[in-house]
Design an enzyme around this catalytic site. Sequence first.
Site, PDB file in Angstrom:
ATOM      1  N   LYS A 251      12.018 -16.914   6.482  1.00 46.20           N
ATOM      2  CA  LYS A 251      12.763 -16.000   5.851  1.00 46.20           C
ATOM      3  C   LYS A 251      12.111 -14.606   6.648  1.00 46.20           C
ATOM      4  CE  LYS A 251      12.618 -12.731   3.248  1.00 46.20           C
ATOM      5  NZ  LYS A 251      12.789 -11.438   3.727  1.00 46.20           N
TER       6      LYS A 251
ATOM      7  N   GLU B 261      -1.435 -13.145   6.266  1.00 44.54           N
ATOM      8  CA  GLU B 261      -1.732 -12.107   7.295  1.00 44.54           C
ATOM      9  C   GLU B 261      -1.377 -10.987   6.829  1.00 44.54           C
ATOM     10  OE1 GLU B 261      -3.543 -13.507   9.908  1.00 44.54           O
ATOM     11  OE2 GLU B 261      -3.083 -15.386  10.230  1.00 44.54           O
TER      12      GLU B 261
ATOM     13  N   CYS C 214      -0.212  -4.519  13.376  1.00 40.29           N
ATOM     14  CA  CYS C 214      -1.429  -4.655  12.008  1.00 40.29           C
ATOM     15  C   CYS C 214      -2.652  -4.535  12.473  1.00 40.29           C
ATOM     16  CB  CYS C 214      -1.216  -6.046  11.730  1.00 40.29           C
ATOM     17  SG  CYS C 214      -1.460  -7.226  12.859  1.00 40.29           S
TER      18      CYS C 214
ATOM     19  N   GLU D 219      -2.931   2.067   4.989  1.00 39.95           N
ATOM     20  CA  GLU D 219      -2.348   1.605   6.250  1.00 39.95           C
ATOM     21  C   GLU D 219      -0.902   2.533   6.411  1.00 39.95           C
ATOM     22  OE1 GLU D 219      -0.490  -2.226   6.383  1.00 39.95           O
ATOM     23  OE2 GLU D 219      -0.928  -2.505   8.500  1.00 39.95           O
TER      24      GLU D 219
HETATM   25  P1  NAD Z   1       6.272  -6.101   3.859  1.00 40.71           P
HETATM   26  O1  NAD Z   1       5.270  -6.449   3.099  1.00 40.71           O
HETATM   27  O2  NAD Z   1       7.111  -4.912   3.265  1.00 40.71           O
HETATM   28  O3  NAD Z   1       7.501  -7.247   4.098  1.00 40.71           O
HETATM   29  C1  NAD Z   1       7.169  -8.400   4.435  1.00 40.71           C
HETATM   30  C2  NAD Z   1       8.093  -9.235   4.128  1.00 40.71           C
HETATM   31  O4  NAD Z   1       7.778  -9.801   2.874  1.00 40.71           O
HETATM   32  C3  NAD Z   1       9.437  -9.188   4.401  1.00 40.71           C
HETATM   33  O5  NAD Z   1      10.145 -10.255   4.905  1.00 40.71           O
HETATM   34  C4  NAD Z   1       9.939  -8.861   3.021  1.00 40.71           C
HETATM   35  O6  NAD Z   1      11.542  -9.170   2.669  1.00 40.71           O
HETATM   36  C5  NAD Z   1       9.143  -9.913   2.229  1.00 40.71           C
HETATM   37  N1  NAD Z   1       8.914  -9.602   0.787  1.00 40.71           N
HETATM   38  C6  NAD Z   1       9.078  -8.295   0.350  1.00 40.71           C
HETATM   39  N2  NAD Z   1       8.884  -8.502  -1.271  1.00 40.71           N
HETATM   40  C7  NAD Z   1       8.636  -9.952  -1.461  1.00 40.71           C
HETATM   41  C8  NAD Z   1       8.178 -10.642  -2.533  1.00 40.71           C
HETATM   42  N3  NAD Z   1       8.125 -10.061  -3.635  1.00 40.71           N
HETATM   43  N4  NAD Z   1       8.209 -12.014  -2.392  1.00 40.71           N
HETATM   44  C9  NAD Z   1       8.432 -12.467  -1.288  1.00 40.71           C
HETATM   45  N5  NAD Z   1       8.496 -11.934  -0.095  1.00 40.71           N
HETATM   46  C10 NAD Z   1       8.524 -10.496  -0.062  1.00 40.71           C
HETATM   47  O7  NAD Z   1       5.978  -5.823   5.250  1.00 40.71           O
HETATM   48  P2  NAD Z   1       6.838  -4.921   6.477  1.00 40.71           P
HETATM   49  O8  NAD Z   1       6.827  -3.597   6.048  1.00 40.71           O
HETATM   50  O9  NAD Z   1       7.693  -5.775   7.061  1.00 40.71           O
HETATM   51  O10 NAD Z   1       5.546  -5.183   7.721  1.00 40.71           O
HETATM   52  C11 NAD Z   1       4.507  -4.287   7.590  1.00 40.71           C
HETATM   53  C12 NAD Z   1       3.306  -4.837   7.191  1.00 40.71           C
HETATM   54  O11 NAD Z   1       2.955  -6.050   7.982  1.00 40.71           O
HETATM   55  C13 NAD Z   1       1.877  -3.995   7.422  1.00 40.71           C
HETATM   56  O12 NAD Z   1       1.331  -3.960   6.266  1.00 40.71           O
HETATM   57  C14 NAD Z   1       1.359  -5.065   8.620  1.00 40.71           C
HETATM   58  O13 NAD Z   1      -0.074  -4.491   8.919  1.00 40.71           O
HETATM   59  C15 NAD Z   1       1.782  -6.245   8.156  1.00 40.71           C
HETATM   60  N6  NAD Z   1       1.492  -7.057   9.309  1.00 40.71           N
HETATM   61  C16 NAD Z   1       0.517  -7.888   9.303  1.00 40.71           C
HETATM   62  C17 NAD Z   1       0.091  -8.632  10.566  1.00 40.71           C
HETATM   63  C18 NAD Z   1      -1.129  -9.632  10.520  1.00 40.71           C
HETATM   64  O14 NAD Z   1      -0.791 -10.658  11.330  1.00 40.71           O
HETATM   65  N7  NAD Z   1      -1.929  -9.446   9.578  1.00 40.71           N
HETATM   66  C19 NAD Z   1       1.111  -8.782  11.371  1.00 40.71           C
HETATM   67  C20 NAD Z   1       2.236  -7.988  11.511  1.00 40.71           C
HETATM   68  C21 NAD Z   1       2.390  -7.181  10.403  1.00 40.71           C
END
Ligand code: NAD
Length: 501
Positions: free
Chosen positions: A198, A273, A307, A406
């Site tokens: 997904k 993550e 991240c 963040e």
């Molecule tokens: P997000 O949390 O908004 O979305 C991530 C994913 O979760 C998307 O695919 C989204 O559709 C899905 N999602 C949203 N609501 C959901 C729910 N209720 N249930 C299941 N899935 C759901 O994050 P973003 O804006 O896409 O990315 C930025 C974030 O990702 C930042 O916080 C960043 O730090 C983090 N990130 C972490 C790492 C790591 O390795 N720690 C790496 C890259 C990004």
Amino acid sequence: MATKNDESDSGGALREPGRFRLLIGGEWAEGESGAYEIVNPATESPVGWAPEASAAQAEAAARAAKEAFPEWSRRAPEERSRLLRAAAARLREKQDELVGLVQAETGATMTVTRTMQVPFCANRFERYARGALEPNETPLPPVVTPAGSQGPGTISSGVAVRQPVGVVTCITSYNFPIVNMAGKMGPALAMGNCVVLKPAPQDPLAVIEVARVFDEVGFPRGVVNVVTGSGPEVGAVLTSSPDVDMVSFTGSTGVGVKIYEAGAATMKRLLLELGGKSANLVFDDADVEKAVRGSASVWTFHSGQICIAPTRLFVQRRLYEEFVERMAKFAAVLPVGDPLDRRTVLGPVISAAHRERIEAHIRSGRDEGAEIVAGGGRPTGIDRGFYVEPTLLAGGHNDMTVAREEIFGPVIVAIPFDDEEDGVALANDSEFGLHGYIWSGDEARALRVAKALRTGTVAINGGVQQHPDAPFGGFKMSGIGRDGGWYALDAYSERQSITWL
Ligand code: NAD
């Protein structure tokens, strides 16, 4: 300055409705809830249409993965390895096509896309093609139990066996769509799990192409499935479905908490993550030139949408003024603009909505008393695309919103510290614990400080962690579990003990 990266970059064929489909149980299907448009963040032009999966299609993908699991998990590791290697090879053949697509949907610079996004994805599948062949059994030393009231003396032996978990939902954030997904798919499939992918709503198209490659090279039906959607619904179905055994998630801490809650009723295994607010500690004995270059390049890398972005810049007081000034100078001459231009370092952020969130953070920093010493607005002369200037706030403190939340954009805040103890205390004063940076000429001190940081990873005198087999993950609200190298094979496994007399 108008960007050159106009509609022609993504090619007309990609924009045909129905070009990108869902893969469910070996069948390619259109979204039952329609399709939504993917927009190029640099040009605001359409890239293509992503399928809008229905909840029923998400459930069907999980069911297909469950049905495929018994046969796939019993396949010889050599066969799993061969298929992963074949997928990596095919991805390399399709490199040019994929580079164009990833670049268009993420807005990443061409340099980053060509050198990191696509090759790193293939590298990960190759790494886990080898991983599939690593031993899954760890012998336990024999234990002697002397004769006693329980019975005669015995020697018992045992083995700890790594077993696949079952169906793994892999949910990713935008930024490095296929690299992040490969980091989940590779070890999960190597261990004999089946996956439902997904990808993020903003940049899902290349992940669909990766799934296509897995289909083409002969992964059995249902082993790899992909579903997409513009909202949270599809992900939500896949984190609560009883057919799913594990959720591997990369994304924000807020969504991570929801996934934790959603998985509780069915006791899902979790690899989370999550977000970060990494401290970048610069001691006054550091090689200043190296520290400025290293800090500035990670600050602006991928427009700060990483991240492990070094968003809290702590500089020892004696060096503080000079360091801030040098960082501001770096930002002033940084090439910002068209991601297709090889000289560009800073491209756009992912969307207009995200740019507005970043701008609100900059305003809050200023309102809470920080001074904007570099950037702060939109770059002049760029009339299309979601650009934000590299922004440095100074004169702030660690309790400001901009130092606590963040941002996921090219915005950092500089704060002075007095000594080692003060620096460590400030760095650790955060709900996050993903990554830390240390710059010091005293390596013994740097190691001591690294061990004092409550973060999953630390880089000493260098930009980011370079070792491909190092464990990766966060302390505190930055996540649960570790992937990377061998650790990822473990993360996608259950441990079974078998003992005998
Ligand atoms: P997000 O949390 O908004 O979305 C991530 C994913 O979760 C998307 O695919 C989204 O559709 C899905 N999602 C949203 N609501 C959901 C729910 N209720 N249930 C299941 N899935 C759901 O994050 P973003 O804006 O896409 O990315 C930025 C974030 O990702 C930042 O916080 C960043 O730090 C983090 N990130 C972490 C790492 C790591 O390795 N720690 C790496 C890259 C990004």
